[in-house]
Design an enzyme around this catalytic site. Structure first.
Site, PDB file in Angstrom:
ATOM      1  N   GLU A  33      51.375  34.002  35.971  1.00 13.28           N
ATOM      2  CA  GLU A  33      51.053  35.113  35.060  1.00 13.28           C
ATOM      3  C   GLU A  33      51.292  34.723  33.616  1.00 13.28           C
ATOM      4  O   GLU A  33      52.308  34.090  33.304  1.00 13.28           O
ATOM      5  CB  GLU A  33      51.928  36.314  35.435  1.00 13.28           C
ATOM      6  N   ASP A  36      47.302  31.509  31.808  1.00 11.72           N
ATOM      7  CA  ASP A  36      45.912  30.998  31.775  1.00 11.72           C
ATOM      8  C   ASP A  36      45.501  30.611  30.357  1.00 11.72           C
ATOM      9  O   ASP A  36      44.841  29.598  30.143  1.00 11.72           O
ATOM     10  CB  ASP A  36      44.915  31.977  32.422  1.00 11.72           C
ATOM     11  N   SER A  67      27.622  54.729  33.733  1.00 12.42           N
ATOM     12  CA  SER A  67      28.829  54.516  34.534  1.00 12.42           C
ATOM     13  C   SER A  67      29.152  55.791  35.297  1.00 12.42           C
ATOM     14  O   SER A  67      29.396  56.836  34.690  1.00 12.42           O
ATOM     15  CB  SER A  67      30.013  54.160  33.629  1.00 12.42           C
ATOM     16  N   LEU A 123      44.238  45.228  38.065  1.00  8.31           N
ATOM     17  CA  LEU A 123      43.442  44.558  39.105  1.00  8.31           C
ATOM     18  C   LEU A 123      42.079  44.104  38.569  1.00  8.31           C
ATOM     19  O   LEU A 123      41.141  43.879  39.333  1.00  8.31           O
ATOM     20  CB  LEU A 123      43.271  45.482  40.312  1.00  8.31           C
ATOM     21  N   GLU A 158      35.018  39.951  26.035  1.00  4.72           N
ATOM     22  CA  GLU A 158      36.341  40.546  25.827  1.00  4.72           C
ATOM     23  C   GLU A 158      36.997  40.015  24.559  1.00  4.72           C
ATOM     24  O   GLU A 158      37.536  40.765  23.758  1.00  4.72           O
ATOM     25  CB  GLU A 158      37.248  40.252  27.025  1.00  4.72           C
ATOM     26  N   ASP A 170      40.757  36.101  35.175  1.00  4.35           N
ATOM     27  CA  ASP A 170      40.169  37.247  35.871  1.00  4.35           C
ATOM     28  C   ASP A 170      38.692  37.011  36.155  1.00  4.35           C
ATOM     29  O   ASP A 170      38.194  37.301  37.251  1.00  4.35           O
ATOM     30  CB  ASP A 170      40.321  38.523  35.024  1.00  4.35           C
TER      31      ASP A 170
END
Ligand code: GLA
Length: 378
Positions: A33, A36, A67, A123, A158, A170
């Site tokens: 964690e 990356d 959405s 998640l 992002e 991710d």
């Protein structure tokens, strides 16, 4: 497939054209964690919760995105000379379109999306959304990219458009997931190797329901601190510092940089040790590394939250639990636990009662399975 419920009807309200469908999973990280973006090692798996997109081309240069989860529709023009983020969910879609358009010619499209990845639970609902939109836009434009390139385009959305300086974990996990396997990703070379998950163990996720408002800026701060620590060590990233190097040279770093770097250096070693343990079927050792990872994230990297600490501390006292830790960016979100399959029920019950006793509500507990990565459906 549960994600398709309602999606066909919602799409039919956008256009008469027949849609194609695309699925992109969320992910849970077993260990590795906040490393990356320091080109370290991570061990995520794509999960059996996903975002599904229905999409068809349009005759013009507009992209319309509906959405179902937000109950909202956004629209933009691919030729807009000065695209600006709106500070809303639709920025992820628009950012992906911009990043893809730098790589391939895109056509206009209608897209409707629905997700079963819980939002804000750590998640990677955002990576799942980005990859589903990305696959949809590429396909309706008659274009294709490798999973690695698609992941990079999503990360660029992002980093550049949404403003979170996230790493590549991710998006790679969502793009490259393999059923029943975790993925060992070397975030420097982006080489991926599969690690079979033990059949006798379950992976449980407990969502604390806590969403930290400042998580975005705290995340960027931590990344900047890791970069600063690497600069002071005179290396490209903290990936280049071994546990032995760190022990020898850490006194040169001021606090909190020393603690931040200690987390990253130790976490990289723990990931590799966890992979060895999993391959040997030594779940007790794999689990011990998960607990150590949590302690390090709580004390050295300072990205945990009291709710997550309570869940992990509770898990430590339940028989049959190998390990547990916070997962994802932190400051809220979820805890992941590796537990003997026949002890999963006892763990859920213990987490619910301890959490309810302290916070007067229950965490949302789900068992997840490792699933395949983003792909068209059918
Ligand atoms: C978020 C980011 C990832 C990674 C994790 C922490 O999920 O998107 O790139 O940095 O936090 O490991």
């Amino acid at each position: 497939m549960i994600e398709l419920n309602g999606l066909r009807d919602a799409f039919a309200e956008l256009t008469d054209r027949a849609p194609r469908f695309f699925r992109a999973p969320g992910r849970v990280n077993l260990i590795g964690e906040h490393v990356d973006y320091s080109e370290g090692f991570v061990l995520p798996l794509a999960i059996d919760r996903a975002t599904v997109a229905a999409a068809a081309p349009r005759g013009d240069r507009r992209v319309r995105v509906r959405s179902l989860d937000e109950n909202a529709t956004a629209e933009f023009d691919l030729d807009d000379p000065d695209p600006q983020p709106a500070g809303a969910w639709s920025d992820y879609a628009r950012g992906v379109a911009l990043a893809l358009a730098r790589r391939v010619p895109l056509s206009g499209a209608d897209v409707a999306l629905r997700t079963t990845v819980p939002i804000g639970a750590g998640l990677s609902s955002s990576a799942a959304f980005e990859l589903a939109v990305g696959l949809a836009l590429l396909t309706v434009s008659g274009a294709a990219l490798s999973p690695h390139e698609l992941a990079h385009a999503a990360q660029e959305a992002e980093n550049g458009f949404v403003g979170l300086r996230s790493g590549i974990m991710d998006q790679l996990a969502s793009a490259l997931g393999v059923r029943d396997h975790a993925l060992l990703i070397d975030c420097r070379t982006e080489e991926v190797s599969t690690v079979p998950l033990p059949a006798g163990a379950a992976i449980l996720i407990a969502d604390s329901g806590v969403k930290h408002e400042l998580a975005g800026s705290a995340y960027n701060d931590r990344r900047a601190q890791s970069e600063e620590a690497a600069r002071r060590f005179g290396v490209r990233t903290l990936r280049d510092v071994s546990v032995a190097d760190f022990a020898r040279r850490s006194a040169m770093l001021p606090e909190p940089l020393r603690r931040r770097a200690r987390h990253v250096v130790g976490e990289n070693a723990r990931v590799l040790a966890t992979v060895v343990a999993l391959r040997e079927g030594d779940l007790a050792t794999a689990g011990a590394h998960m607990y150590a990872s949590h302690d390090s994230l709580r004390d050295d990297y300072e990205v945990s939250a009291p709710e997550l600490d309570l869940l992990v501390d509770t898990a430590r006292h339940v028989g049959g639990v190998y390990g547990a830790r916070m997962t994802g960016g932190g400051f809220g979100g979820s805890v992941v636990a590796l537990v003997r399959r026949d002890a999963a029920g006892a763990l859920s019950a213990a987490l619910e009662s301890a959490y309810a006793a302290r916070y007067a509500r229950k965490p949302l507990i789900t068992e997840v399975r490792a699933s395949d990565g983003a792909a068209p459906i059918g």
